[in-house]
Design a protein around this motif. Structure first.
Motif, short mmCIF file in Angstrom:
data_model
loop_
_atom_site.label_atom_id
_atom_site.label_comp_id
_atom_site.label_asym_id
_atom_site.label_seq_id
_atom_site.Cartn_x
_atom_site.Cartn_y
_atom_site.Cartn_z
N SER A 28 0.83 -1.21 0.00
CA SER A 28 0.00 0.00 0.00
C SER A 28 0.86 1.25 0.00
O SER A 28 0.55 2.25 -0.69
CB SER A 28 -0.93 0.00 1.22
N THR A 29 1.96 1.23 0.76
CA THR A 29 2.88 2.36 0.76
C THR A 29 3.48 2.58 -0.62
O THR A 29 3.58 3.72 -1.10
CB THR A 29 4.00 2.13 1.80
N ALA A 30 3.87 1.49 -1.28
CA ALA A 30 4.45 1.60 -2.62
C ALA A 30 3.44 2.15 -3.61
O ALA A 30 3.78 2.95 -4.49
CB ALA A 30 4.97 0.24 -3.07
N GLN A 40 1.15 1.43 -11.53
CA GLN A 40 -0.20 1.22 -11.01
C GLN A 40 -0.92 0.12 -11.78
O GLN A 40 -1.60 -0.73 -11.19
CB GLN A 40 -1.00 2.53 -11.08
N LEU A 41 -0.77 0.14 -13.11
CA LEU A 41 -1.40 -0.90 -13.92
C LEU A 41 -0.78 -2.28 -13.64
O LEU A 41 -1.49 -3.28 -13.56
CB LEU A 41 -1.26 -0.55 -15.41
N ALA A 42 0.55 -2.30 -13.48
CA ALA A 42 1.22 -3.57 -13.18
C ALA A 42 0.79 -4.10 -11.82
O ALA A 42 0.60 -5.31 -11.64
CB ALA A 42 2.73 -3.38 -13.23
N ALA A 43 0.63 -3.21 -10.85
CA ALA A 43 0.21 -3.64 -9.51
C ALA A 43 -1.20 -4.22 -9.54
O ALA A 43 -1.46 -5.26 -8.91
CB ALA A 43 0.27 -2.46 -8.54
N LEU A 44 -2.10 -3.58 -10.28
CA LEU A 44 -3.46 -4.11 -10.40
C LEU A 44 -3.45 -5.44 -11.13
O LEU A 44 -4.16 -6.38 -10.73
CB LEU A 44 -4.35 -3.11 -11.13
N ARG A 95 -5.14 3.12 -7.63
CA ARG A 95 -4.57 2.88 -6.30
C ARG A 95 -5.62 2.31 -5.36
O ARG A 95 -5.37 1.36 -4.62
CB ARG A 95 -4.00 4.18 -5.73
N MET A 96 -6.80 2.91 -5.38
CA MET A 96 -7.87 2.45 -4.50
C MET A 96 -8.26 1.02 -4.82
O MET A 96 -8.36 0.17 -3.91
CB MET A 96 -9.09 3.38 -4.64
#
Length: 199
Positions: A28-30, A40-44, A95-96
């Motif tokens: 979440s911090t990252a 952001q797209l890669a994280a999702l 992010r959310m």
């Protein structure tokens, strides 16, 4: 009451709850520290891949639980579009969605007892200062367990409204939903008192 942990066993079920919560905090911090859209797209995408690894049933269950965040994502996108900052809205929505997806993944693969044990361990220093941590240890699992129940009752109220009126439901449902929540809270408090609980 219902449990939010998934009955489908995964490797993550065997991981320590503390490690999963620590990883969630770091992730979440990252998410909020990196402003790159590709990140952001890669994280999702990674979060969705983690849902897909245990199989289709687990994926459907996880995505079904995430439907609750869609109205908030839509609201963020519309608000930023109207205020002239759609790019910022996309970042915030990504992010959310990713943060909630990861948190839900931890919840699905961790029992409430394990989460409570972590909370108890973290609260020991505060307990030495005289703070009633046993109340917090009781309250947090109850909130987690009853949130989907309250959502289900809100859905039932909406359906009942639509069956009796052509108008869209609005603030009129806030009071009956609040009364339902208070009634449930009263029944739970009585049950806890009957069992010698802290309430």
């Amino acid at each position: 009451m219902i449990s939010l942990s998934s009955p489908i066993r995964t490797r993550a079920h065997r991981w320590p709850a503390g490690a999963k919560l620590a990883a969630l905090c770091l992730a979440s911090t990252a998410l909020f520290a990196v402003d790159a859209l590709w990140f952001q797209l890669a994280a999702l995408g990674l979060a969705l891949a983690l849902y897909a690894l245990p199989g289709l049933v687990f994926l459907r269950s996880g995505l079904g639980a995430l439907r609750i965040v869609l109205p908030f994502v839509g609201l963020v996108l519309v608000w930023h579009a109207l205020s002239g900052s759609p790019a910022e809205g996309v970042f915030l929505a990504l992010r959310m969605a990713t943060a909630v997806a990861l948190a839900n993944l931890v919840t699905m693969t961790t029992s409430l007892e394990d989460l409570t044990d972590v909370l108890r361990a973290l609260g020991r220093p505060l307990q030495r200062l005289g703070l009633p941590m046993h109340l917090l240890e009781t309250a947090i699992p109850l909130v987690i367990r009853f949130t989907p129940v309250l959502i289900q009752k809100a859905g039932a109220l909406v359906e009942a409204w639509r069956a009796r009126s052509a108008r869209r439901p609005g603030p009129q449902l806030v009071l009956p939903l609040a009364l339902l929540a208070l009634d449930d809270a009263d029944h739970v408090a009585e049950a806890l008192r009957a069992r010698g609980g802290p309430l």
